[in-house]
Design a protein around this motif. Structure first.
Motif, PDB file in Angstrom:
ATOM      1  N   LEU A 347       0.808  -1.208   0.000  1.00  0.00           N
ATOM      2  CA  LEU A 347       0.000   0.000   0.000  1.00  0.00           C
ATOM      3  C   LEU A 347       0.845   1.264   0.000  1.00  0.00           C
ATOM      4  O   LEU A 347       0.621   2.187  -0.805  1.00  0.00           O
ATOM      5  N   ALA A 348       1.830   1.333   0.858  1.00  0.00           N
ATOM      6  CA  ALA A 348       2.630   2.562   0.981  1.00  0.00           C
ATOM      7  C   ALA A 348       3.433   2.859  -0.282  1.00  0.00           C
ATOM      8  O   ALA A 348       3.351   3.972  -0.833  1.00  0.00           O
ATOM      9  N   PRO A 349       4.223   1.905  -0.815  1.00  0.00           N
ATOM     10  CA  PRO A 349       4.970   2.218  -2.035  1.00  0.00           C
ATOM     11  C   PRO A 349       4.078   2.461  -3.248  1.00  0.00           C
ATOM     12  O   PRO A 349       4.394   3.295  -4.106  1.00  0.00           O
ATOM     13  N   ALA A 350       2.940   1.765  -3.321  1.00  0.00           N
ATOM     14  CA  ALA A 350       2.022   1.993  -4.435  1.00  0.00           C
ATOM     15  C   ALA A 350       1.437   3.398  -4.354  1.00  0.00           C
ATOM     16  O   ALA A 350       1.289   4.091  -5.374  1.00  0.00           O
ATOM     17  N   THR A 351       1.109   3.851  -3.157  1.00  0.00           N
ATOM     18  CA  THR A 351       0.570   5.196  -2.988  1.00  0.00           C
ATOM     19  C   THR A 351       1.602   6.246  -3.370  1.00  0.00           C
ATOM     20  O   THR A 351       1.272   7.243  -4.027  1.00  0.00           O
ATOM     21  N   GLU A 352       2.838   6.039  -2.961  1.00  0.00           N
ATOM     22  CA  GLU A 352       3.902   6.990  -3.316  1.00  0.00           C
ATOM     23  C   GLU A 352       4.040   7.116  -4.826  1.00  0.00           C
ATOM     24  O   GLU A 352       4.200   8.218  -5.369  1.00  0.00           O
ATOM     25  N   GLU A 353       3.967   5.986  -5.518  1.00  0.00           N
ATOM     26  CA  GLU A 353       4.091   6.033  -6.979  1.00  0.00           C
ATOM     27  C   GLU A 353       2.874   6.703  -7.605  1.00  0.00           C
ATOM     28  O   GLU A 353       3.012   7.461  -8.576  1.00  0.00           O
ATOM     29  N   LEU A 354       1.694   6.450  -7.064  1.00  0.00           N
ATOM     30  CA  LEU A 354       0.498   7.117  -7.581  1.00  0.00           C
ATOM     31  C   LEU A 354       0.610   8.630  -7.457  1.00  0.00           C
ATOM     32  O   LEU A 354       0.238   9.372  -8.373  1.00  0.00           O
ATOM     33  N   VAL A 355       1.112   9.098  -6.335  1.00  0.00           N
ATOM     34  CA  VAL A 355       1.279  10.542  -6.143  1.00  0.00           C
ATOM     35  C   VAL A 355       2.262  11.100  -7.162  1.00  0.00           C
ATOM     36  O   VAL A 355       2.052  12.175  -7.735  1.00  0.00           O
ATOM     37  N   ARG A 356       3.324  10.340  -7.437  1.00  0.00           N
ATOM     38  CA  ARG A 356       4.298  10.786  -8.454  1.00  0.00           C
ATOM     39  C   ARG A 356       3.644  10.840  -9.830  1.00  0.00           C
ATOM     40  O   ARG A 356       3.865  11.781 -10.606  1.00  0.00           O
ATOM     41  N   LEU A 357       2.845   9.828 -10.148  1.00  0.00           N
ATOM     42  CA  LEU A 357       2.163   9.823 -11.439  1.00  0.00           C
ATOM     43  C   LEU A 357       1.187  10.993 -11.544  1.00  0.00           C
ATOM     44  O   LEU A 357       1.030  11.596 -12.617  1.00  0.00           O
ATOM     45  N   ALA A 358       0.529  11.319 -10.444  1.00  0.00           N
ATOM     46  CA  ALA A 358      -0.411  12.438 -10.462  1.00  0.00           C
ATOM     47  C   ALA A 358       0.287  13.760 -10.741  1.00  0.00           C
ATOM     48  O   ALA A 358      -0.282  14.660 -11.356  1.00  0.00           O
ATOM     49  N   ARG A 359       1.522  13.872 -10.314  1.00  0.00           N
ATOM     50  CA  ARG A 359       2.275  15.108 -10.509  1.00  0.00           C
ATOM     51  C   ARG A 359       2.970  15.161 -11.865  1.00  0.00           C
ATOM     52  O   ARG A 359       3.443  16.221 -12.283  1.00  0.00           O
ATOM     53  N   GLY A 360       3.059  14.019 -12.539  1.00  0.00           N
ATOM     54  CA  GLY A 360       3.811  13.948 -13.785  1.00  0.00           C
ATOM     55  C   GLY A 360       2.994  14.389 -14.989  1.00  0.00           C
ATOM     56  O   GLY A 360       1.782  14.612 -14.905  1.00  0.00           O
ATOM     57  N   PRO A 361       3.662  14.458 -16.128  1.00  0.00           N
ATOM     58  CA  PRO A 361       2.998  14.946 -17.358  1.00  0.00           C
ATOM     59  C   PRO A 361       2.291  13.832 -18.130  1.00  0.00           C
ATOM     60  O   PRO A 361       2.450  13.705 -19.338  1.00  0.00           O
ATOM     61  N   TYR A 362       1.506  13.029 -17.434  1.00  0.00           N
ATOM     62  CA  TYR A 362       0.900  11.847 -18.051  1.00  0.00           C
ATOM     63  C   TYR A 362      -0.599  12.057 -18.219  1.00  0.00           C
ATOM     64  O   TYR A 362      -1.420  11.425 -17.551  1.00  0.00           O
ATOM     65  N   GLU A 363      -0.968  12.948 -19.129  1.00  0.00           N
ATOM     66  CA  GLU A 363      -2.374  13.305 -19.273  1.00  0.00           C
ATOM     67  C   GLU A 363      -3.243  12.106 -19.635  1.00  0.00           C
ATOM     68  O   GLU A 363      -4.383  11.997 -19.169  1.00  0.00           O
ATOM     69  N   GLU A 364      -2.706  11.192 -20.454  1.00  0.00           N
ATOM     70  CA  GLU A 364      -3.520  10.060 -20.888  1.00  0.00           C
ATOM     71  C   GLU A 364      -3.819   9.095 -19.745  1.00  0.00           C
ATOM     72  O   GLU A 364      -4.736   8.272 -19.839  1.00  0.00           O
ATOM     73  N   LEU A 365      -3.055   9.191 -18.652  1.00  0.00           N
ATOM     74  CA  LEU A 365      -3.262   8.305 -17.510  1.00  0.00           C
ATOM     75  C   LEU A 365      -3.983   8.981 -16.355  1.00  0.00           C
ATOM     76  O   LEU A 365      -4.296   8.339 -15.355  1.00  0.00           O
TER      77      LEU A 365
END
Length: 458
Positions: A347-365
């Motif tokens: 849960l913790a590492p997956a959440t950290e990665e989700l937050v990174r993805l939310a901040r990244g330039p990945y509009e399609e995701l």
């Protein structure tokens, strides 16, 4: 309101594409066979000409006659066949057409659909109009999800969905078209979102028996990858629709064995996607076998298989998923996050990665990311802050999901979040669980509803 006034309003609602208004007017007594404003043809013909399946369906439910003979000798049903939209044709075909239509008319309809399919839409238009110039084409969505090409020539417009129309008629009239012929029809345009492809797998699912299953599975050894992809897509549908079928064990076993020998990455991805819809004792082993595949599509679906086997997740599977959180493909990382959110150890590492993805330039995701964040069991400030940041996204569904996630957390920014969603389409979101949650929150807080009223609200 007089009957003539109701009929005039019905014609107006049909032309404006308002299926809800059509149903309301029919309920109030409007004539479902009322003439439209142009040429006196029934309003059903106007819906057919506009490729408006929801309105055509509403008229049919209200008693419109698809077999009424028109001045040119055609019927609304024939016009729907000529138009080549599978969604419209299905709406106009009506219930139990095999019982309603005489055998001679059924044969004529089958012949007409086959002629359009074999001739092709452009040549068919040339024969109808005598025009020799180039046809204007565009890709359109037909129904809810599938696409088809639409052609305009000599003032006439048709859609190239006659393969799907023919397949639908064959099923409706219980014509046992050979499986090989159907699959050839499906892969003529090798795209699982094309209307012909979808119509064939749906028909094969409906026709399911041991013989149909065996004939379909025979194509998993076909040299053309499109045939093999079709079989995998068919089995995926079987897994979703008929996972409790007596043949489910056989189907899952076929997929497990197939995944060990498939060499095409795209086909393997479809095989694994289908496999994830079943139960099988080798789920985890199959997923682990492919987590390091060079094709990211296969890795993505290997994660789906591991996710489907979560009840028996081993340390090896958790380790593989943890490694894939650093995969170079962002889609793979997002899929791992979805799986990890269900697992206390991840849960913790997956959440950290989700937050990174939310901040990244990945509009399609972004839609998938915000949905996972909103549903996450993680209630830390980092997740709430990521959701709040997504309220500035240009896509309203993303803002809606972000606001919903803040409502679930009873975040102090919820009131502002709801206002930032923007005005909503009441009809489209009437039964949306997220809108209901936002509505309930504003009611509890005694605040005015800042968005457009939902359908039915006063």
């Amino acid at each position: 309101m007089t009957g003539s006034e109701l009929d005039r309003r019905l014609a107006s609602a049909v032309l404006s594409g308002d299926a809800d208004a059509v149903r309301d007017l029919l309920h109030k007594g409007a004539d479902p066979n009322a003439p439209g404003p142009e040429g006196g043809l029934p309003v059903l013909c106007a819906a057919v000409a506009a490729f408006d399946a929801p309105v055509a369906e509403a008229l049919m439910e209200g008693g419109a006659d698809p077999d009424r003979e028109l001045p040119d000798g055609s019927t609304p049903l024939w016009r729907a066949l000529d138009g080549g939209s599978p969604a419209v044709f299905e709406s106009v075909l009506g219930r139990e057409p095999r019982l309603r239509l005489p055998e001679q008319e059924r044969e004529r309809l089958l012949a007409g659909a086959r002629s359009w399919y074999e001739t092709g839409p452009v040549e068919g238009l040339r024969r109808r109009t005598g025009a020799r110039g180039p046809a204007v084409s565009m890709r359109v969505t037909d129904g809810h999800y599938d696409w088809v090409d639409q052609y305009t020539l000599g003032g006439l417009v048709v859609r190239a969905g006659h393969g799907a129309v023919l397949t639908s008629l064959e099923w409706s009239f219980r014509v046992p078209t050979p499986v090989d012929e159907l699959i050839d029809r499906a892969v003529r345009i090798p795209d699982e979102e094309h209307v012909d492809w979808s119509a064939v797998w749906l028909t094969l699912v409906r026709r399911h028996c041991a013989e149909v299953l065996s004939a379909t599975l025979a194509h998993r050894g076909h040299p053309d990858p499109a045939h093999r992809r079709f079989v995998a897509d068919y089995l995926r549908a079987r897994g979703i629709i008929a996972c409790d079928s007596p043949s489910a064990e056989r189907e899952s076993g076929v997929l497990a064995a197939w995944s060990t020998r498939e060499t095409d990455g795209a086909v393997l991805a479809k095989v694994l996607e289908a496999f994830a819809e079943y139960e099988h004792p080798d789920m985890e082993a199959t997923g682990l076998r492919h987590v390091a595949h060079p094709d990211p599509r296969a890795r993505l679906r290997a994660v789906s298989v591991l996710d489907a086997s979560e009840d028996a997740r081993s340390p090896e599977a958790r380790a593989a998923l943890l490694t894939l959180l650093g995969d170079p493909d962002t889609r793979v990382r997002l899929e791992v996050c979805r799986a990890g959110l269900k697992d206390d150890a991840l849960l913790a590492p997956a959440t950290e990665e989700l937050v990174r993805l939310a901040r990244g330039p990945y509009e399609e995701l972004r839609g998938g990311v915000v949905e996972a964040l909103a549903a996450s069991r993680d209630r830390t400030p980092a997740v709430a802050d990521a959701l709040a940041a997504l309220l500035g996204d240009g896509d309203q569904p993303v803002r809606l999901e972000a606001a919903y996630g803040l409502v679930l957390r009873d975040d102090p920014r919820t009131g502002d979040a709801i206002e930032r969603v923007g005005l909503l389409d009441g009809g489209a979101l009437e039964h949306d669980h997220r809108v209901s949650a936002l509505w309930d929150w504003t009611y509890r807080e005694g605040r005015p509803w800042p968005l457009a009223p939902r359908t039915g609200d006063v």
